[in-house]
Enzyme design. Sequence first.
Site, PDB file in Angstrom:
ATOM      1  N   ASP A  59      -1.608 -41.423 -21.882  1.00 49.53           N
ATOM      2  CA  ASP A  59      -2.881 -40.813 -21.502  1.00 49.53           C
ATOM      3  C   ASP A  59      -3.654 -41.747 -20.573  1.00 49.53           C
ATOM      4  O   ASP A  59      -3.706 -42.959 -20.823  1.00 49.53           O
ATOM      5  CB  ASP A  59      -3.686 -40.561 -22.801  1.00 49.53           C
ATOM      6  N   SER A 125     -11.225 -30.378  -5.266  1.00 52.14           N
ATOM      7  CA  SER A 125     -11.147 -28.923  -5.186  1.00 52.14           C
ATOM      8  C   SER A 125     -12.223 -28.385  -4.242  1.00 52.14           C
ATOM      9  O   SER A 125     -13.321 -28.957  -4.141  1.00 52.14           O
ATOM     10  CB  SER A 125     -11.377 -28.347  -6.592  1.00 52.14           C
ATOM     11  N   TYR A 150     -15.856 -27.766 -15.083  1.00 49.69           N
ATOM     12  CA  TYR A 150     -14.646 -28.274 -14.437  1.00 49.69           C
ATOM     13  C   TYR A 150     -14.986 -28.740 -13.013  1.00 49.69           C
ATOM     14  O   TYR A 150     -14.665 -29.857 -12.609  1.00 49.69           O
ATOM     15  CB  TYR A 150     -13.560 -27.186 -14.410  1.00 49.69           C
ATOM     16  N   LYS A 154     -15.015 -32.622 -10.912  1.00 49.00           N
ATOM     17  CA  LYS A 154     -14.387 -32.959  -9.619  1.00 49.00           C
ATOM     18  C   LYS A 154     -15.415 -33.602  -8.688  1.00 49.00           C
ATOM     19  O   LYS A 154     -15.141 -34.594  -8.025  1.00 49.00           O
ATOM     20  CB  LYS A 154     -13.797 -31.700  -8.967  1.00 49.00           C
ATOM     21  N   ASN A 180      -6.450 -22.678  -2.716  1.00 47.43           N
ATOM     22  CA  ASN A 180      -5.817 -22.008  -3.867  1.00 47.43           C
ATOM     23  C   ASN A 180      -4.303 -22.174  -3.855  1.00 47.43           C
ATOM     24  O   ASN A 180      -3.598 -21.401  -3.187  1.00 47.43           O
ATOM     25  CB  ASN A 180      -6.197 -20.527  -3.864  1.00 47.43           C
ATOM     26  N   ARG A 293     -16.350 -11.537 -11.782  1.00 44.40           N
ATOM     27  CA  ARG A 293     -16.286 -12.658 -12.731  1.00 44.40           C
ATOM     28  C   ARG A 293     -17.437 -13.613 -12.409  1.00 44.40           C
ATOM     29  O   ARG A 293     -17.671 -13.932 -11.238  1.00 44.40           O
ATOM     30  CB  ARG A 293     -14.932 -13.370 -12.589  1.00 44.40           C
TER      31      ARG A 293
HETATM   32  P1  NAD Z   1      -1.498 -29.013 -14.373  1.00 39.97           P
HETATM   33  O1  NAD Z   1      -2.264 -28.772 -15.610  1.00 39.97           O
HETATM   34  O2  NAD Z   1      -0.249 -28.250 -14.165  1.00 39.97           O
HETATM   35  O3  NAD Z   1      -1.188 -30.565 -14.222  1.00 39.97           O
HETATM   36  C1  NAD Z   1      -2.031 -31.572 -14.735  1.00 39.97           C
HETATM   37  C2  NAD Z   1      -1.162 -32.553 -15.493  1.00 39.97           C
HETATM   38  O4  NAD Z   1      -1.988 -33.606 -16.014  1.00 39.97           O
HETATM   39  C3  NAD Z   1      -0.447 -31.912 -16.689  1.00 39.97           C
HETATM   40  O5  NAD Z   1       0.923 -32.259 -16.636  1.00 39.97           O
HETATM   41  C4  NAD Z   1      -1.123 -32.528 -17.912  1.00 39.97           C
HETATM   42  O6  NAD Z   1      -0.243 -32.659 -19.005  1.00 39.97           O
HETATM   43  C5  NAD Z   1      -1.583 -33.868 -17.372  1.00 39.97           C
HETATM   44  N1  NAD Z   1      -2.762 -34.441 -18.046  1.00 39.97           N
HETATM   45  C6  NAD Z   1      -3.938 -33.826 -18.313  1.00 39.97           C
HETATM   46  N2  NAD Z   1      -4.790 -34.697 -18.913  1.00 39.97           N
HETATM   47  C7  NAD Z   1      -4.143 -35.884 -18.986  1.00 39.97           C
HETATM   48  C8  NAD Z   1      -4.494 -37.166 -19.489  1.00 39.97           C
HETATM   49  N3  NAD Z   1      -5.688 -37.373 -20.039  1.00 39.97           N
HETATM   50  N4  NAD Z   1      -3.587 -38.167 -19.402  1.00 39.97           N
HETATM   51  C9  NAD Z   1      -2.367 -37.934 -18.849  1.00 39.97           C
HETATM   52  N5  NAD Z   1      -1.972 -36.756 -18.375  1.00 39.97           N
HETATM   53  C10 NAD Z   1      -2.857 -35.738 -18.431  1.00 39.97           C
HETATM   54  O7  NAD Z   1      -2.510 -28.758 -13.135  1.00 39.97           O
HETATM   55  P2  NAD Z   1      -2.208 -28.674 -11.581  1.00 39.97           P
HETATM   56  O8  NAD Z   1      -2.459 -27.276 -11.156  1.00 39.97           O
HETATM   57  O9  NAD Z   1      -0.919 -29.320 -11.264  1.00 39.97           O
HETATM   58  O10 NAD Z   1      -3.421 -29.534 -11.036  1.00 39.97           O
HETATM   59  C11 NAD Z   1      -3.301 -30.908 -10.753  1.00 39.97           C
HETATM   60  C12 NAD Z   1      -4.657 -31.451 -10.353  1.00 39.97           C
HETATM   61  O11 NAD Z   1      -5.155 -30.713  -9.238  1.00 39.97           O
HETATM   62  C13 NAD Z   1      -5.707 -31.333 -11.448  1.00 39.97           C
HETATM   63  O12 NAD Z   1      -6.538 -32.471 -11.403  1.00 39.97           O
HETATM   64  C14 NAD Z   1      -6.491 -30.107 -11.032  1.00 39.97           C
HETATM   65  O13 NAD Z   1      -7.798 -30.132 -11.516  1.00 39.97           O
HETATM   66  C15 NAD Z   1      -6.462 -30.220  -9.514  1.00 39.97           C
HETATM   67  N6  NAD Z   1      -6.638 -28.930  -8.843  1.00 39.97           N
HETATM   68  C16 NAD Z   1      -5.832 -27.885  -9.159  1.00 39.97           C
HETATM   69  C17 NAD Z   1      -6.020 -26.651  -8.540  1.00 39.97           C
HETATM   70  C18 NAD Z   1      -5.167 -25.466  -8.906  1.00 39.97           C
HETATM   71  O14 NAD Z   1      -5.523 -24.344  -8.552  1.00 39.97           O
HETATM   72  N7  NAD Z   1      -4.028 -25.635  -9.552  1.00 39.97           N
HETATM   73  C19 NAD Z   1      -7.035 -26.504  -7.568  1.00 39.97           C
HETATM   74  C20 NAD Z   1      -7.826 -27.611  -7.258  1.00 39.97           C
HETATM   75  C21 NAD Z   1      -7.616 -28.828  -7.898  1.00 39.97           C
HETATM   76  C1  UD1 Z   2     -10.709 -20.824  -9.667  1.00 37.72           C
HETATM   77  C2  UD1 Z   2     -11.929 -21.566 -10.168  1.00 37.72           C
HETATM   78  C3  UD1 Z   2     -12.043 -22.903  -9.425  1.00 37.72           C
HETATM   79  C4  UD1 Z   2     -10.770 -23.713  -9.590  1.00 37.72           C
HETATM   80  C5  UD1 Z   2      -9.558 -22.877  -9.163  1.00 37.72           C
HETATM   81  C6  UD1 Z   2      -8.253 -23.585  -9.487  1.00 37.72           C
HETATM   82  C7  UD1 Z   2     -13.581 -19.953 -10.959  1.00 37.72           C
HETATM   83  C8  UD1 Z   2     -14.915 -19.333 -10.690  1.00 37.72           C
HETATM   84  N1  UD1 Z   2     -13.114 -20.764  -9.978  1.00 37.72           N
HETATM   85  O1  UD1 Z   2     -10.836 -20.579  -8.266  1.00 37.72           O
HETATM   86  O2  UD1 Z   2     -13.140 -23.627  -9.938  1.00 37.72           O
HETATM   87  O3  UD1 Z   2     -10.822 -24.884  -8.778  1.00 37.72           O
HETATM   88  O4  UD1 Z   2      -9.553 -21.622  -9.861  1.00 37.72           O
HETATM   89  O5  UD1 Z   2      -8.032 -23.684 -10.859  1.00 37.72           O
HETATM   90  O6  UD1 Z   2     -12.984 -19.740 -11.999  1.00 37.72           O
HETATM   91  N2  UD1 Z   2      -9.046 -12.676  -9.630  1.00 37.72           N
HETATM   92  C9  UD1 Z   2      -8.875 -11.385 -10.052  1.00 37.72           C
HETATM   93  N3  UD1 Z   2      -8.215 -11.180 -11.231  1.00 37.72           N
HETATM   94  C10 UD1 Z   2      -7.723 -12.207 -12.002  1.00 37.72           C
HETATM   95  C11 UD1 Z   2      -7.902 -13.521 -11.541  1.00 37.72           C
HETATM   96  C12 UD1 Z   2      -8.584 -13.725 -10.359  1.00 37.72           C
HETATM   97  O7  UD1 Z   2      -9.301 -10.424  -9.400  1.00 37.72           O
HETATM   98  O8  UD1 Z   2      -7.138 -11.941 -13.060  1.00 37.72           O
HETATM   99  C13 UD1 Z   2      -9.714 -12.905  -8.315  1.00 37.72           C
HETATM  100  C14 UD1 Z   2     -10.942 -13.787  -8.372  1.00 37.72           C
HETATM  101  O9  UD1 Z   2     -12.087 -13.023  -8.582  1.00 37.72           O
HETATM  102  C15 UD1 Z   2     -10.890 -14.432  -6.958  1.00 37.72           C
HETATM  103  C16 UD1 Z   2      -9.394 -14.523  -6.642  1.00 37.72           C
HETATM  104  O10 UD1 Z   2      -8.754 -13.579  -7.510  1.00 37.72           O
HETATM  105  O11 UD1 Z   2     -11.494 -13.584  -6.014  1.00 37.72           O
HETATM  106  C17 UD1 Z   2      -8.797 -15.894  -6.914  1.00 37.72           C
HETATM  107  O12 UD1 Z   2      -9.131 -16.292  -8.247  1.00 37.72           O
HETATM  108  P1  UD1 Z   2      -8.512 -17.621  -8.912  1.00 37.72           P
HETATM  109  O13 UD1 Z   2      -7.054 -17.620  -8.730  1.00 37.72           O
HETATM  110  O14 UD1 Z   2      -9.031 -17.697 -10.314  1.00 37.72           O
HETATM  111  O15 UD1 Z   2      -9.094 -18.803  -8.024  1.00 37.72           O
HETATM  112  P2  UD1 Z   2     -10.624 -19.159  -7.659  1.00 37.72           P
HETATM  113  O16 UD1 Z   2     -11.579 -18.235  -8.296  1.00 37.72           O
HETATM  114  O17 UD1 Z   2     -10.705 -19.293  -6.175  1.00 37.72           O
END
Ligand code: NAD
Ligand code: UD1
Length: 338
Positions: A59, A125, A150, A154, A180, A293
Amino acid sequence: MAKILVTGGAGYIGSHTCIELLAADHEVIVLDNLCNSSEEALLRVQDIATKVMTFVQGDIRDSAALDRLFQTYAIDAVIHFAGLKAVGESQKFPQLYFDNNIAGSLSLFNAMEKAGVFKLVFSSSATVYDEANVSPLNETMPTGTPSNNYGYTKLMVEQILQKLQQADERWSIALLRYFNPVGAHKSSRIGEDPQGIPNNLMPYLTQVAVGRREKLSIFGNDYDTADGTGVRDYIHVVDLANAHLCALNNRLNQTGCRVWNIGTGKGSSVLELKNTFEQVNGIEIPFEFSPRREGDVATSFADNTRALSELGWKPQYSLKDMLADSWNWQKQNPTGFN
Ligand code: NAD
Ligand code: UD1
């Protein structure tokens, strides 16, 4: 080639990035507590890359474990993905998010400083931008007050890193603001595998397609957009992974703290995404319109000019590629890594 510590390397974006790091001949050490991922992803990454990496299960909040890790491996740079990312959960359990994402990051930065490691790529993000900004969003636009905890974590970590770098110019930091991320590796062996009911559009849609969920709810059809549904900048996870490599190379040679948007620069609506998914994959997606939402904005897409010109990075994949790859991963792994 460099020795790279990848925190959260077993997760969705981390695992795809590990493949690209290995392909570029970097040595990879993954630190992950597996709270939202599985070791299976790491085994598959090594299979795909036909190279090995080191896995340390632990961790980022465990300072002693971090010190041991930095003493054992002569790390050159860190890519920091580890963190929690479920928006709804962050509203219910703010402390969990502050502890994991903010205190956890601080613990990592302390350990880095102790070990003399100052090169860092951080997963931020697009959610940090002020909602009043009009897309395309560029890096000079103001950040806001994120609508959820969340997003707040960030923004906090971005600000902490900016201040760290101002105080000590040995730090060289890339803040990558992802739009995204969707899609999966071409092999269909790794992809997004959310636990429980997916919050995000793409995993929800593919779970409907595979029969795990009844229908897609489209959140709002009365936005001020061409078809009334929300517009986002979807980016293929492999393009995003490559952006980390470009940012890493940039940081290995420079100091400072720099923000880059990582998106395609193109917005797509929810309906467009659903319709294109149906067309590309030949599957009908049952859906309904439901209320907006909370916390959602109408439109968010990137101005990615800075990343293109400064990082030498360019997204390669189209929306159709993203939708085909997301579906192929889900179809071949209907229950994810389980
Ligand atoms: P994910 O959950 O698939 O990956 C995150 C990883 O971090 C996981 O494997 C989890 O087990 C590990 N983890 C969490 N807390 C931990 C800790 N305290 N110590 C060690 N390991 C830990 O998520 P992801 O989609 O791959 O996202 C990666 C990063 O990008 C995250 O920081 C997320 O917030 C950021 N991010 C993701 C998105 C998205 O849409 N997926 C968008 C913007 C930013
Ligand atoms: C969301 C989070 C954002 C985070 C990102 C990655 C919110 C408000 N924002 O972004 O903080 O960084 O995920 O984890 O939660 N939608 C539907 N039906 C669904 C799901 C989504 O219509 O079941 C729509 C949403 O309204 C949006 C689009 O799809 O218009 C994308 O949604 P999503 O994939 O959740 O991403 P963000 O909202 O952009």
